[in-house]
Motif scaffolding. Structure first.
Motif, PDB file in Angstrom:
ATOM      1  N   VAL A 262     -52.582  91.176 -51.400  1.00  0.00           N
ATOM      2  CA  VAL A 262     -53.095  90.252 -50.386  1.00  0.00           C
ATOM      3  C   VAL A 262     -54.123  90.978 -49.531  1.00  0.00           C
ATOM      4  O   VAL A 262     -53.809  91.988 -48.893  1.00  0.00           O
ATOM      5  CB  VAL A 262     -51.956  89.718 -49.491  1.00  0.00           C
ATOM      6  CG1 VAL A 262     -52.503  88.698 -48.493  1.00  0.00           C
ATOM      7  CG2 VAL A 262     -50.836  89.110 -50.329  1.00  0.00           C
ATOM      8  N   ALA A 263     -55.359  90.476 -49.523  1.00  0.00           N
ATOM      9  CA  ALA A 263     -56.400  91.068 -48.676  1.00  0.00           C
ATOM     10  C   ALA A 263     -56.099  90.744 -47.216  1.00  0.00           C
ATOM     11  O   ALA A 263     -55.860  89.582 -46.868  1.00  0.00           O
ATOM     12  CB  ALA A 263     -57.771  90.532 -49.067  1.00  0.00           C
TER      13      ALA A 263
ATOM     14  N   LEU B  11     -57.205  86.351 -52.041  1.00  0.00           N
ATOM     15  CA  LEU B  11     -58.291  86.622 -51.108  1.00  0.00           C
ATOM     16  C   LEU B  11     -58.354  85.461 -50.132  1.00  0.00           C
ATOM     17  O   LEU B  11     -58.936  84.412 -50.428  1.00  0.00           O
ATOM     18  CB  LEU B  11     -59.625  86.757 -51.861  1.00  0.00           C
ATOM     19  CG  LEU B  11     -59.727  87.892 -52.880  1.00  0.00           C
ATOM     20  CD1 LEU B  11     -61.005  87.753 -53.695  1.00  0.00           C
ATOM     21  CD2 LEU B  11     -59.679  89.252 -52.181  1.00  0.00           C
ATOM     22  N   PRO B  12     -57.756  85.580 -48.943  1.00  0.00           N
ATOM     23  CA  PRO B  12     -57.714  84.463 -48.002  1.00  0.00           C
ATOM     24  C   PRO B  12     -59.029  84.327 -47.231  1.00  0.00           C
ATOM     25  O   PRO B  12     -59.978  85.094 -47.438  1.00  0.00           O
ATOM     26  CB  PRO B  12     -56.567  84.857 -47.071  1.00  0.00           C
ATOM     27  CG  PRO B  12     -56.621  86.352 -47.060  1.00  0.00           C
ATOM     28  CD  PRO B  12     -57.035  86.756 -48.449  1.00  0.00           C
TER      29      PRO B  12
ATOM     30  N   GLY C 249     -62.611  83.982 -48.985  1.00  0.00           N
ATOM     31  CA  GLY C 249     -62.374  84.583 -50.290  1.00  0.00           C
ATOM     32  C   GLY C 249     -63.297  84.015 -51.344  1.00  0.00           C
ATOM     33  O   GLY C 249     -63.809  84.743 -52.213  1.00  0.00           O
ATOM     34  N   LEU C 250     -63.524  82.690 -51.299  1.00  0.00           N
ATOM     35  CA  LEU C 250     -64.488  82.059 -52.198  1.00  0.00           C
ATOM     36  C   LEU C 250     -65.876  82.647 -51.988  1.00  0.00           C
ATOM     37  O   LEU C 250     -66.582  82.982 -52.956  1.00  0.00           O
ATOM     38  CB  LEU C 250     -64.516  80.553 -51.942  1.00  0.00           C
ATOM     39  CG  LEU C 250     -65.733  79.772 -52.472  1.00  0.00           C
ATOM     40  CD1 LEU C 250     -65.742  79.745 -53.993  1.00  0.00           C
ATOM     41  CD2 LEU C 250     -65.744  78.355 -51.911  1.00  0.00           C
TER      42      LEU C 250
ATOM     43  N   LEU D 117     -59.411  82.769 -62.117  1.00  0.00           N
ATOM     44  CA  LEU D 117     -59.762  82.564 -60.702  1.00  0.00           C
ATOM     45  C   LEU D 117     -59.659  81.091 -60.326  1.00  0.00           C
ATOM     46  O   LEU D 117     -60.175  80.218 -61.026  1.00  0.00           O
ATOM     47  CB  LEU D 117     -61.190  83.046 -60.441  1.00  0.00           C
ATOM     48  CG  LEU D 117     -61.807  82.666 -59.084  1.00  0.00           C
ATOM     49  CD1 LEU D 117     -61.116  83.416 -57.947  1.00  0.00           C
ATOM     50  CD2 LEU D 117     -63.309  82.945 -59.083  1.00  0.00           C
ATOM     51  N   THR D 118     -59.014  80.819 -59.200  1.00  0.00           N
ATOM     52  CA  THR D 118     -59.038  79.507 -58.560  1.00  0.00           C
ATOM     53  C   THR D 118     -59.629  79.714 -57.170  1.00  0.00           C
ATOM     54  O   THR D 118     -59.113  80.533 -56.392  1.00  0.00           O
ATOM     55  CB  THR D 118     -57.633  78.901 -58.438  1.00  0.00           C
ATOM     56  OG1 THR D 118     -57.029  78.839 -59.741  1.00  0.00           O
ATOM     57  CG2 THR D 118     -57.688  77.513 -57.832  1.00  0.00           C
ATOM     58  N   ALA D 119     -60.707  78.981 -56.845  1.00  0.00           N
ATOM     59  CA  ALA D 119     -61.423  79.244 -55.597  1.00  0.00           C
ATOM     60  C   ALA D 119     -61.919  77.949 -54.975  1.00  0.00           C
ATOM     61  O   ALA D 119     -62.358  77.038 -55.680  1.00  0.00           O
ATOM     62  CB  ALA D 119     -62.602  80.188 -55.849  1.00  0.00           C
TER      63      ALA D 119
END
Length: 441
Positions: free
Chosen positions: A245-246, A288-289, A326-327, A410-412
């Protein structure tokens, strides 16, 4: 069989006629005032907000959770408040926007939970009209209890007397807070400056607490008894999974409820900093929040080791969830407010560009065959990409629905999800399992 939680505490929902009235700092100062008096204090935040809870956690010295009858669910609102009332002496809920703004509004939460509302009204440039505003708030909905109000940014003792004399029958002025530097906190394009970035915040909160005490605001709110059923334990669908987790100044938008759900489902969380660390922790999945990558574009671009590690993680087919900031970091380029372009992780084609005004706001959800993930969108950047969306969120209120992209593992999206609203769908995302979007109802 579900267990019943019951507690009694001094409690109130702190709201205002609108945004910018000072309710965040008043709530924080009240929390610090009662904490310094030796009381156990719990604070909650109505609605999808990351920044105010950071301030309230430092002020109260206790965890802060978001409450929203639609996003987190009515049952969770009741449960968290009842649990807090069973453990604490004082429970404060900071409202969002104006008291009756939104659907469900802060007033709706207060009525759902059985809390009195305590409006903070900015008295700058106002005299007897103050009483009319207070009366309007108190009489707008017969199901909402308002007995007292707080005057903020009061100019002088004489000004305070005028405000007090303007109060209609049945309403009283709890206190008149003078204009004071301790009551001011800076903000930026997404809201308050993150609490960890503010030097001397503890000292400022102590000073703000003294300002409130001198203004007569050390009196406790009304006693309220709250009860609710405890929720069942979530299924351990992430047992044995390690999720990186970032978390740092660039990626800080993390609901505490999301983190706790992942752990309750069996996941081990490994936190790291994309600004400082040059490699990923050993992990099965990556999150990546949101946050402020646009303020740290040069540092993120310079950390080539981490970029390579994230691309290798993606190339190995390991799941990645990227939300909002994150996106932006997963694009090929990120263009900041001054026009400087920075190379990002390059998992999606195109660029994110900071805009001069708000681009997306409101409650939204993502419908899947494994549940409806509820949440919100709030961003000041635009996206240019040739990538076709995998799905779109459903817009409940605010701006247009957000695109959700899937590229390999990846899901963004700009969409921020509240994980406890759809544990099965969240587990599928972090396990890399197939997830099918369904038409929104």
């Amino acid at each position: 069989m579900a267990s019943l939680i019951r507690g009694t505490a001094h409690a109130a929902l702190i709201s205002a006629p609108g945004s910018g009235q000072g309710k965040s700092m008043v709530t924080a100062a009240l929390a610090r005032l009662h904490r310094n008096a030796g009381r156990r204090v719990r604070v909650f935040k109505h609605g999808p907000d990351y920044l105010d809870p950071m301030l309230q956690e430092i002020a109260s010295g206790a965890p802060v959770y978001q409450l929203h009858p639609w996003m987190t669910g009515e049952a969770e609102c009741r449960w968290r408040l009842a649990q807090a009332a069973a453990e604490a002496d004082v429970v404060l809920v900071e409202g969002s926007m104006g008291l009756f703004d939104g659907d469900p509004s802060s007033a709706d939460l207060a009525m759902l939970a059985g809390l009195p509302a305590l409006p903070v009204i900015d008295a700058w440039g106002m005299a007897q009209t103050f009483g009319a505003v207070a009366q309007g708030l108190a009489n707008f909905h017969p199901g909402l209890a308002i007995h007292e109000v707080i005057a903020n940014r009061v100019g002088s003792p004489g000004h305070a007397r005028l405000l007090d004399e303007s109060m209609p029958e049945g309403l009283s002025l709890l206190g008149a807070i003078p204009r004071h530097e301790a009551m001011a906190i800076p903000d930026r394009h997404l809201g308050l400056v993150q609490a960890e970035e503010l030097e001397g915040l503890d000292q400022q909160l102590d000073a703000a607490a003294r300002v409130l005490e001198e203004a007569g605001l050390d009196r406790l709110p009304a006693l309220v008894t709250l009860e609710a059923e405890a929720p069942p334990a979530p299924p351990r669908l992430l047992a044995g999974r390690r999720i990186a987790v970032a978390r740092d100044a660039a990626f800080a938008f993390l609901y505490r409820g999301n983190l706790e759900l992942l752990e309750a489902m069996g996941a081990e969380l490994a936190f790291f900093s994309p600004l400082r660390d040059h490699a990923l922790p050993e992990c099965d999945a990556l999150w990546l929040p949101g946050g402020y990558p646009e303020l740290h574009g040069a540092r993120l671009a310079a950390n080539t080791g981490l970029g390579e590690a994230i691309r290798a993680h993606h190339g190995a087919g390991k799941p990645i969830l990227a939300e909002c900031g994150g996106l932006m970091a997963c694009m090929e380029r990120l263009v900041g407010g001054e026009g400087a372009a920075h190379t990002m992780f390059g998992l999606l084609p195109g660029e994110a560009r900071l805009a001069g005004r708000l681009q997306g706001i409101g409650l939204q959800s993502l419908s899947t065959e494994r549940g409806e993930l509820r949440g919100h969108t709030y961003h000041h950047s635009t996206l240019t990409t040739e990538q076709a969306p995998w799905a779109h969120t459903r817009r409940l209120a605010g701006s247009e629905a957000e695109a959700v992209y899937r590229q390999g593992s990846l899901t963004a999206s700009y969409f921020h999800g509240y994980f406890p609203s759809a544990p099965q769908a969240v587990a599928a995302l972090f396990r890399g399992e197939p997830l099918t979007p369904t038409p929104s109802l």
